[in-house]
Design a protein around this motif. Structure first.
Motif, PDB file in Angstrom:
ATOM      1  N   VAL A  28       0.843  -1.198   0.000  1.00 32.77           N
ATOM      2  CA  VAL A  28       0.000   0.000   0.000  1.00 32.77           C
ATOM      3  C   VAL A  28       0.880   1.250   0.000  1.00 32.77           C
ATOM      4  CG1 VAL A  28      -1.736   1.312   1.295  1.00 32.77           C
ATOM      5  CG2 VAL A  28      -1.954  -1.169   1.075  1.00 32.77           C
ATOM      6  N   GLU A  29       1.875   1.274   0.865  1.00 33.49           N
ATOM      7  CA  GLU A  29       2.817   2.398   0.905  1.00 33.49           C
ATOM      8  C   GLU A  29       3.568   2.501  -0.419  1.00 33.49           C
ATOM      9  OE1 GLU A  29       5.026   5.705   2.346  1.00 33.49           O
ATOM     10  OE2 GLU A  29       3.101   4.836   2.902  1.00 33.49           O
ATOM     11  N   GLY A  30       3.951   1.359  -0.979  1.00 29.51           N
ATOM     12  CA  GLY A  30       4.628   1.355  -2.270  1.00 29.51           C
ATOM     13  C   GLY A  30       3.763   1.966  -3.362  1.00 29.51           C
ATOM     14  N   GLY A  31       2.472   1.663  -3.355  1.00 32.31           N
ATOM     15  CA  GLY A  31       1.551   2.245  -4.325  1.00 32.31           C
ATOM     16  C   GLY A  31       1.416   3.749  -4.156  1.00 32.31           C
ATOM     17  N   THR A  32       1.385   4.189  -2.897  1.00 36.56           N
ATOM     18  CA  THR A  32       1.305   5.629  -2.625  1.00 36.56           C
ATOM     19  C   THR A  32       2.576   6.332  -3.089  1.00 36.56           C
ATOM     20  OG1 THR A  32      -0.141   5.251  -0.724  1.00 36.56           O
ATOM     21  CG2 THR A  32       1.053   7.351  -0.787  1.00 36.56           C
ATOM     22  N   LEU A  33       3.728   5.762  -2.765  1.00 33.76           N
ATOM     23  CA  LEU A  33       5.005   6.355  -3.193  1.00 33.76           C
ATOM     24  C   LEU A  33       5.133   6.338  -4.711  1.00 33.76           C
ATOM     25  CD1 LEU A  33       7.386   4.871  -0.478  1.00 33.76           C
ATOM     26  CD2 LEU A  33       6.786   7.296  -0.793  1.00 33.76           C
ATOM     27  N   TYR A  34       4.666   5.269  -5.343  1.00 30.37           N
ATOM     28  CA  TYR A  34       4.685   5.205  -6.804  1.00 30.37           C
ATOM     29  C   TYR A  34       3.847   6.353  -7.373  1.00 30.37           C
ATOM     30  CZ  TYR A  34       4.005   3.806 -11.599  1.00 30.37           C
ATOM     31  OH  TYR A  34       3.966   3.828 -12.974  1.00 30.37           O
ATOM     32  N   ALA A  35       2.643   6.534  -6.858  1.00 32.53           N
ATOM     33  CA  ALA A  35       1.755   7.594  -7.356  1.00 32.53           C
ATOM     34  C   ALA A  35       2.400   8.969  -7.188  1.00 32.53           C
ATOM     35  CB  ALA A  35       0.407   7.538  -6.639  1.00 32.53           C
ATOM     36  N   GLU A  36       3.089   9.177  -6.076  1.00 31.95           N
ATOM     37  CA  GLU A  36       3.704  10.479  -5.781  1.00 31.95           C
ATOM     38  C   GLU A  36       4.977  10.743  -6.575  1.00 31.95           C
ATOM     39  OE1 GLU A  36       4.334  10.248  -1.559  1.00 31.95           O
ATOM     40  OE2 GLU A  36       2.215  10.592  -1.097  1.00 31.95           O
ATOM     41  N   ASN A  37       5.748   9.705  -6.879  1.00 33.48           N
ATOM     42  CA  ASN A  37       7.086   9.903  -7.429  1.00 33.48           C
ATOM     43  C   ASN A  37       7.336   9.318  -8.812  1.00 33.48           C
ATOM     44  OD1 ASN A  37       8.663  11.060  -4.988  1.00 33.48           O
ATOM     45  ND2 ASN A  37       7.508   9.348  -4.144  1.00 33.48           N
ATOM     46  N   CYS A  38       6.509   8.385  -9.240  1.00 31.68           N
ATOM     47  CA  CYS A  38       6.803   7.642 -10.467  1.00 31.68           C
ATOM     48  C   CYS A  38       5.741   7.784 -11.550  1.00 31.68           C
ATOM     49  CB  CYS A  38       6.964   6.151 -10.152  1.00 31.68           C
ATOM     50  SG  CYS A  38       8.009   5.781  -8.736  1.00 31.68           S
ATOM     51  N   ALA A  39       4.484   7.924 -11.140  1.00 31.23           N
ATOM     52  CA  ALA A  39       3.370   7.894 -12.083  1.00 31.23           C
ATOM     53  C   ALA A  39       3.426   9.023 -13.104  1.00 31.23           C
ATOM     54  CB  ALA A  39       2.040   7.922 -11.335  1.00 31.23           C
ATOM     55  N   SER A  40       4.021  10.155 -12.749  1.00 28.48           N
ATOM     56  CA  SER A  40       4.058  11.269 -13.700  1.00 28.48           C
ATOM     57  C   SER A  40       4.825  10.898 -14.967  1.00 28.48           C
ATOM     58  CB  SER A  40       4.662  12.517 -13.060  1.00 28.48           C
ATOM     59  OG  SER A  40       5.995  12.276 -12.659  1.00 28.48           O
ATOM     60  N   CYS A  41       5.781  10.000 -14.870  1.00 26.29           N
ATOM     61  CA  CYS A  41       6.527   9.541 -16.052  1.00 26.29           C
ATOM     62  C   CYS A  41       6.086   8.145 -16.504  1.00 26.29           C
ATOM     63  CB  CYS A  41       8.022   9.518 -15.768  1.00 26.29           C
ATOM     64  SG  CYS A  41       8.744  11.160 -15.542  1.00 26.29           S
ATOM     65  N   HIS A  42       5.921   7.241 -15.551  1.00 30.09           N
ATOM     66  CA  HIS A  42       5.653   5.844 -15.890  1.00 30.09           C
ATOM     67  C   HIS A  42       4.164   5.511 -15.994  1.00 30.09           C
ATOM     68  CE1 HIS A  42       9.812   4.493 -15.785  1.00 30.09           C
ATOM     69  NE2 HIS A  42       9.972   5.301 -14.755  1.00 30.09           N
ATOM     70  N   GLY A  43       3.298   6.481 -15.696  1.00 29.33           N
ATOM     71  CA  GLY A  43       1.867   6.290 -15.847  1.00 29.33           C
ATOM     72  C   GLY A  43       1.177   5.810 -14.585  1.00 29.33           C
ATOM     73  N   ALA A  44      -0.015   6.321 -14.356  1.00 33.63           N
ATOM     74  CA  ALA A  44      -0.795   5.945 -13.174  1.00 33.63           C
ATOM     75  C   ALA A  44      -1.117   4.460 -13.161  1.00 33.63           C
ATOM     76  CB  ALA A  44      -2.082   6.768 -13.113  1.00 33.63           C
ATOM     77  N   LYS A  45      -1.207   3.856 -14.351  1.00 33.41           N
ATOM     78  CA  LYS A  45      -1.504   2.426 -14.465  1.00 33.41           C
ATOM     79  C   LYS A  45      -0.270   1.640 -14.898  1.00 33.41           C
ATOM     80  CE  LYS A  45      -6.343   3.283 -15.385  1.00 33.41           C
ATOM     81  NZ  LYS A  45      -7.451   3.156 -16.320  1.00 33.41           N
ATOM     82  N   LEU A  46       0.914   2.211 -14.651  1.00 33.99           N
ATOM     83  CA  LEU A  46       2.197   1.593 -14.988  1.00 33.99           C
ATOM     84  C   LEU A  46       2.379   1.399 -16.489  1.00 33.99           C
ATOM     85  CD1 LEU A  46       1.088   0.195 -12.086  1.00 33.99           C
ATOM     86  CD2 LEU A  46       3.374  -0.724 -12.203  1.00 33.99           C
ATOM     87  N   GLU A  47       1.673   2.180 -17.305  1.00 32.06           N
ATOM     88  CA  GLU A  47       1.655   1.978 -18.754  1.00 32.06           C
ATOM     89  C   GLU A  47       2.835   2.602 -19.499  1.00 32.06           C
ATOM     90  OE1 GLU A  47      -0.709   5.815 -18.142  1.00 32.06           O
ATOM     91  OE2 GLU A  47      -0.388   3.963 -17.024  1.00 32.06           O
ATOM     92  N   GLY A  48       3.626   3.434 -18.841  1.00 29.60           N
ATOM     93  CA  GLY A  48       4.774   4.055 -19.493  1.00 29.60           C
ATOM     94  C   GLY A  48       4.373   5.141 -20.472  1.00 29.60           C
ATOM     95  N   GLN A  49       5.378   5.719 -21.108  1.00 28.95           N
ATOM     96  CA  GLN A  49       5.141   6.775 -22.094  1.00 28.95           C
ATOM     97  C   GLN A  49       5.029   6.168 -23.492  1.00 28.95           C
ATOM     98  OE1 GLN A  49       8.525   9.356 -21.302  1.00 28.95           O
ATOM     99  NE2 GLN A  49       7.357  10.510 -19.774  1.00 28.95           N
ATOM    100  N   PRO A  50       4.332   6.868 -24.384  1.00 33.56           N
ATOM    101  CA  PRO A  50       4.232   6.372 -25.768  1.00 33.56           C
ATOM    102  C   PRO A  50       5.616   6.233 -26.403  1.00 33.56           C
ATOM    103  CG  PRO A  50       2.706   8.192 -25.390  1.00 33.56           C
ATOM    104  CD  PRO A  50       3.585   8.100 -24.183  1.00 33.56           C
ATOM    105  N   ASN A  51       5.746   5.288 -27.278  1.00 34.00           N
ATOM    106  CA  ASN A  51       6.998   5.061 -28.025  1.00 34.00           C
ATOM    107  C   ASN A  51       8.215   4.914 -27.105  1.00 34.00           C
ATOM    108  OD1 ASN A  51       5.597   5.332 -30.546  1.00 34.00           O
ATOM    109  ND2 ASN A  51       5.615   7.541 -30.201  1.00 34.00           N
ATOM    110  N   TRP A  52       8.025   4.220 -26.008  1.00 32.21           N
ATOM    111  CA  TRP A  52       9.075   4.109 -24.995  1.00 32.21           C
ATOM    112  C   TRP A  52      10.322   3.383 -25.482  1.00 32.21           C
ATOM    113  CZ3 TRP A  52      10.457  -0.741 -23.074  1.00 32.21           C
ATOM    114  CH2 TRP A  52       9.585  -1.794 -23.377  1.00 32.21           C
TER     115      TRP A  52
END
Length: 140
Positions: free
Chosen positions: A26-50
């Motif tokens: 749960v904490e990992g999901g919160t930290l992911y949302a705060e620090n990673c999702a802006s680049c890697h996507g809220a659903k872990l989908e990554g950026q286009p043409n990665w």
């Protein structure tokens, strides 16, 4: 004989994956949302043409879901990549010229927080991807 093989595989997977066991998903999901999702996507989908470098030669952020390659790497590399940034992590592994856009998070997220994020990401993968990734970790 089959039971012995299953027990050996199960023991090896559990042993080799110890850094991600018992983590706070749960904490990992919160930290992911705060620090990673802006680049890697809220659903872990990554950026286009990665898989194609941008105009500056930098690869866009890859997905962390099953469609990406995160599960192809061992725990230590994933941790180092997150803590020290992509370029520094790969340079220590003999790949000095990789043009990664991944910043270092060592001054932003604690080591335990990084492990929690990695455990959260792993928890989203199907069982076969989790087992494949666990098999890439050396037994301790």
């Amino acid at each position: 004989m089959r039971i012995v093989a299953i027990l050996i595989v199960s023991a090896t997977t559990a042993f080799a994956d110890h850094e991600l066991e018992g983590r706070n998903i749960v904490e990992g999901g919160t930290l992911y949302a705060e620090n990673c999702a802006s680049c890697h996507g809220a659903k872990l989908e990554g950026q286009p043409n990665w898989q194609s470098p941008d105009a500056n030669g930098v690869l866009p952020a890859p997905p962390h879901d099953e469609t990406g390659h995160t599960w192809h790497h061992d725990n230590a590399l994933l941790f180092e990549y997150t803590k020290f940034g992509g370029k520094a992590a790969l340079a220590t592994r003999g790949i000095p010229d990789f043009n990664s856009g991944m910043p270092a998070f060592e001054d932003v997220i604690t080591d335990d927080g990084i492990w929690d994020i990695l455990a959260y990401i792993r928890s989203t993968w199907p069982e076969h991807a989790q087992q494949a990734q666990a098999s890439r970790n050396p037994p301790h």
